[in-house]
Scaffold this motif. Sequence first.
Motif, PDB file in Angstrom:
ATOM      1  N   ILE A 272       0.828  -1.357   0.099  1.00  0.00           N
ATOM      2  CA  ILE A 272      -0.058   0.053   0.165  1.00  0.00           C
ATOM      3  C   ILE A 272       0.820   1.169   0.054  1.00  0.00           C
ATOM      4  O   ILE A 272       0.497   2.129  -0.720  1.00  0.00           O
ATOM      5  CB  ILE A 272      -1.237  -0.060   1.182  1.00  0.00           C
TER       6      ILE A 272
ATOM      7  N   LEU B 127       0.900   4.178  -2.728  1.00  0.00           N
ATOM      8  CA  LEU B 127       0.675   5.719  -2.406  1.00  0.00           C
ATOM      9  C   LEU B 127       1.931   6.403  -2.733  1.00  0.00           C
ATOM     10  O   LEU B 127       1.720   7.608  -3.288  1.00  0.00           O
ATOM     11  CB  LEU B 127       0.695   5.917  -1.156  1.00  0.00           C
ATOM     12  N   ARG B 128       2.989   5.984  -2.925  1.00  0.00           N
ATOM     13  CA  ARG B 128       4.155   6.744  -3.390  1.00  0.00           C
ATOM     14  C   ARG B 128       4.149   6.720  -5.088  1.00  0.00           C
ATOM     15  O   ARG B 128       5.092   7.744  -5.324  1.00  0.00           O
ATOM     16  CB  ARG B 128       5.532   6.140  -3.029  1.00  0.00           C
TER      17      ARG B 128
ATOM     18  N   VAL C 221      -1.684   7.468  -7.438  1.00  0.00           N
ATOM     19  CA  VAL C 221      -2.236   8.454  -6.648  1.00  0.00           C
ATOM     20  C   VAL C 221      -2.127   9.721  -7.517  1.00  0.00           C
ATOM     21  O   VAL C 221      -0.806  10.370  -7.840  1.00  0.00           O
ATOM     22  CB  VAL C 221      -1.435   8.615  -5.451  1.00  0.00           C
TER      23      VAL C 221
END
Length: 129
Positions: free
Chosen positions: A103, A107-108, A113
Amino acid sequence: MASNRIGRINEEIQRELANLIRTVKDPRVHGLVSITAVDTTADLRYARVYVSVLDKSDVNEVVKGLKSAGGYLRRELGRALQLRYTPELLFERDDSIDKGAHILSLLRDPEVVKPANPANAHIDLDSEE
């Protein structure tokens, strides 16, 4: 009030098992083995022990080795803890650390994202000014 007691017992079992795992002589239990969580039933008869291993290829063998050494671990746990009943230990593999790392990598990743505000899409957060 009882849930607080169960929580303290879970932490104590986790702490004692982390120390006891180093004394297990089974060759299948090797490498960096950590106890991530312990979940004890309300009657203290069973404790589900979640195990994480650094080398993911050996995790099933390590769990088998811990199940094999369960009697020894339970006996030593009973000596260390002052409980009426020493819970029966049920070992399970824990993949929560891998899931959390996955996760975090998602996210990075800027392709996955998107910025919350499209007007701020031109701001580069990785560069230092």
